[in-house]
Design an enzyme around this catalytic site. Sequence first.
Site, PDB file in Angstrom:
ATOM      1  N   TRP A 137       0.877  -0.854  -0.267  1.00 32.97           N
ATOM      2  CA  TRP A 137       0.181   0.122   0.076  1.00 32.97           C
ATOM      3  C   TRP A 137       1.078   1.538   0.084  1.00 32.97           C
ATOM      4  O   TRP A 137       0.312   2.133   0.034  1.00 32.97           O
ATOM      5  CB  TRP A 137      -1.029   0.205   0.967  1.00 32.97           C
ATOM      6  CG  TRP A 137      -1.603  -0.429   1.574  1.00 32.97           C
ATOM      7  CD1 TRP A 137      -2.969  -1.256   0.720  1.00 32.97           C
ATOM      8  CD2 TRP A 137      -1.536  -2.398   1.816  1.00 32.97           C
ATOM      9  NE1 TRP A 137      -3.847  -2.720   0.554  1.00 32.97           N
ATOM     10  CE2 TRP A 137      -2.736  -3.260   1.900  1.00 32.97           C
ATOM     11  CE3 TRP A 137      -1.016  -2.870   3.004  1.00 32.97           C
ATOM     12  CZ2 TRP A 137      -2.830  -4.293   2.366  1.00 32.97           C
ATOM     13  CZ3 TRP A 137      -1.204  -4.237   2.958  1.00 32.97           C
ATOM     14  CH2 TRP A 137      -1.780  -4.927   2.349  1.00 32.97           C
ATOM     15  N   ASP A 138       2.312   1.442  -0.413  1.00 36.69           N
ATOM     16  CA  ASP A 138       3.009   2.539  -0.058  1.00 36.69           C
ATOM     17  C   ASP A 138       3.109   2.953   1.635  1.00 36.69           C
ATOM     18  O   ASP A 138       2.818   4.279   1.375  1.00 36.69           O
ATOM     19  CB  ASP A 138       2.472   3.287  -1.529  1.00 36.69           C
ATOM     20  CG  ASP A 138       4.133   4.195  -1.619  1.00 36.69           C
ATOM     21  OD1 ASP A 138       4.940   3.949  -1.243  1.00 36.69           O
ATOM     22  OD2 ASP A 138       4.005   5.030  -2.363  1.00 36.69           O
ATOM     23  N   TYR A 139       2.847   2.800   2.269  1.00 38.21           N
ATOM     24  CA  TYR A 139       2.036   2.942   3.727  1.00 38.21           C
ATOM     25  C   TYR A 139       3.821   2.857   4.164  1.00 38.21           C
ATOM     26  O   TYR A 139       4.414   2.553   5.572  1.00 38.21           O
ATOM     27  CB  TYR A 139       1.696   1.768   4.350  1.00 38.21           C
ATOM     28  CG  TYR A 139       0.651   2.248   4.486  1.00 38.21           C
ATOM     29  CD1 TYR A 139      -0.316   3.320   4.161  1.00 38.21           C
ATOM     30  CD2 TYR A 139      -0.534   1.726   4.355  1.00 38.21           C
ATOM     31  CE1 TYR A 139      -1.510   3.835   3.892  1.00 38.21           C
ATOM     32  CE2 TYR A 139      -2.263   1.466   4.601  1.00 38.21           C
ATOM     33  CZ  TYR A 139      -2.406   2.916   4.434  1.00 38.21           C
ATOM     34  OH  TYR A 139      -4.014   2.355   4.081  1.00 38.21           O
TER      35      TYR A 139
END
Length: 819
Positions: A479-481
């Site tokens: 999620w590109d967190y």
Amino acid sequence: MTRHPKLSLFVSALALTLAAPAVAQDTAPPAATTEPSAPTTTDPATPASPAETSPPASSESSVPDASSAGDSAASETPTAPETATPADAAATDTAETPTTPADTPEADATAEDATPSAETAEEAPADTATETAPPSAGQTTVAPEGEAMPTAETAPTGTGDSAAAETPQSMARNAAPQPEVGTDWPFYGGDAHALRYSPLDQITRDNVGQLERAFVYRTGDMPSEAAAGKYAPETTPLKVGDALLMCSAMNILISIDAATGEENWRYDPQVSDDAIPYSASCRGVSIYTDPDAAADAPCATRVIEATLDARLVAVDTATGEVCADFGENGEVDLWDGIGERVPGWYAVTAPPAIVRGIVVTGAQVKDGQAEDAPSGVVRGYDAVTGELAWAWDLGAPEANKDGPPEGETYTRGTPNMWTAATGDEELGYVYLPMGNSSVDYYGSNRSEQENEYSTSLVAIDVTTGDPVWTFQTVHRDVWDYDLGSQVSLIDFPADDGPVPAIVLPSKQGDIYILNRETGESLFPVGSIEAPTVGSVEPDYLSGEQPVSEYHTLRKADLTERDMWGFTPIDQMVCRILFKQANYAGFFTPPSTDRPWIQFPGYNGGSDWGSVAIDPERGVIIANYNNIPNHNRLLTREQADERGLRPINEQSPGESGGSNAEGAGDPQAGSPYAIDVNAGWRAPGTGVPCTRPPYGGIRAIDLKTGETLWDTPLGTARRNGPFGIPSYLPFKIGTPNNGGSVVTAGGLVFIAAATDNLFRAIDIETGETVWEDLLPAGGQANPMAYEVDGRQYILIAPGGHHFMETPIGDYVIAYALPQN
């Protein structure tokens, strides 16, 4: 990487009228702390008991006086973390060691030719997949006593003098007193602990209405034609002695007089426009005083910055002359060992951390380009000589510790640290907020080491370069967190005495309190079941994900009723899009059969602006975003049809700029490209599909994690449909980038929002008590300092191309009238 959704959005008067009346109201604490779901507790641990003319504040902004201001992949049950034995040095007194300012030569050199002076403000123009199960939720991996992490060389069991004695080959020096914050602002985060707190109290809620501009300085660094649409300076200066030390968007180092804004000197490292990765940004610089040098020796105190074209540069704080003893004529080439030089793919936008004489830096690796991308290696260099002290390459920690063999590179495509690290001089640690692998939205090709360290806070012993512990906030992150915030170091007020601890914010909105020495959470860490609906790689995903039971900024999961629009037609379209998308709440995975909704989006929660902490009042101030992304994986055929190519197959300077990160990224080497609608903007009007507020600011009780107050941050004055400003002062809460500074005077100073207003907020109530209209976007962290008994508040509004705020080159200082 840092994310800035295309978010200068949004909302006109009609839109606001259609919204619920509560939109413009402050949020009551119970609603502000709504949990998306009730997590299962998996960790039972409990907390251990004058420039030319000083212009007045802009007339477009109202500046109330004190009396009127108030109106204005594995699914196993997670287990508790392992128990670790702290390093010997950690057993010392947990109270902060008194510090003294470093000796700093006066910045009294003459300015370079043709340099801008302070002036009156004006409006700016406008490997193979692993089968290893991921760590359990909230699990901290710690090096056993007397050993290092499994992938690293043996680490010492102590720090400080004992560690230095055990590792004579180390370039690290003994722990030294650190400069104090107050009169000065000697670190990017204010003090060595990155609290973003000033003990100055001359400016209070009672007199802040008298605040006026003391000076306005302009750097002269504005985008060229080639760099148009790519500027986002995000700069916070340092204040040391009588000088403010800063970098411009393109890494020009500048010193100005802290009281008048007159320029002392500048040094231009000549960074080329094609080096801009996504944004031309330089968030700050660092200083180091050589303990072995005479106070008047050249470069006894030096400014060190890392550049967009991947260099470390060191110059004398007093003169701006290069430090010839550092690297090669004042520079260290960070491309060494990285591989093919592709401008814009590998860059540094954050200030380096300096711990025990070791300069520690990571780099931004431009997201979503290819699996075969530059390494995320983090390296330490001697602060005087520039010599490589160690390299932490998580894919080859032993083989590449002293740099890769001739003709080889550091491990390609590994998670990187693009944001600011925090140094712990006492323990000899540096805390690294790690990002994700180069390909964010597909993980089945990642190595075991990538899965272990991505989206984690990693403590590195600077005397050896070995990892001590790691705390992962997302397992198998697709999620590109990545962790974007600089962590803060505190003495946590536990019932049985202070505990050296870390405050760790995240893009998911979760805030964790960790033991500094061991990485263990001082509060329970919960676990939630992660959905798999629509996933293209369900066998890769982690079945459970950690959540903080201390505090979360994250709001409840979205429902169809949360869909919104400028008109009923817009709202209907957004409701249709909601029903057509894959969405099963928090951690809904990427999909290609249909779009999926990611909430929170990749801008947070918390991002690079980080949090501010008032240690006297025991309050955390956190601004946040509250807006989703609407994303879809693209097949290789779809990617080819759209002509999506990685940066190394493009012409120089072609990449970057106005498109959102992820809005058509090729992810070469994986089966899918990615298309991100950042902020989920409706077709046509460009208004978000979800109702406001889109961002806010919150006060949190440090000891308990309880919300004290929460209020929307930002007005609708610059926002409206089709990009037309509404000029309405309604407080709706806009997306925001940048953080705050808290002062002992009981005020929180912050810009960050897209309305270009710089505001002071009463820390006790959340009420805005003063504001000023900036000539450019305020996407930068403010700071505070003192000169001759006069307190200043300063911000460098440079605007932000992707927040769609005006670009500028301003540095503006505020103070009370001298009489």
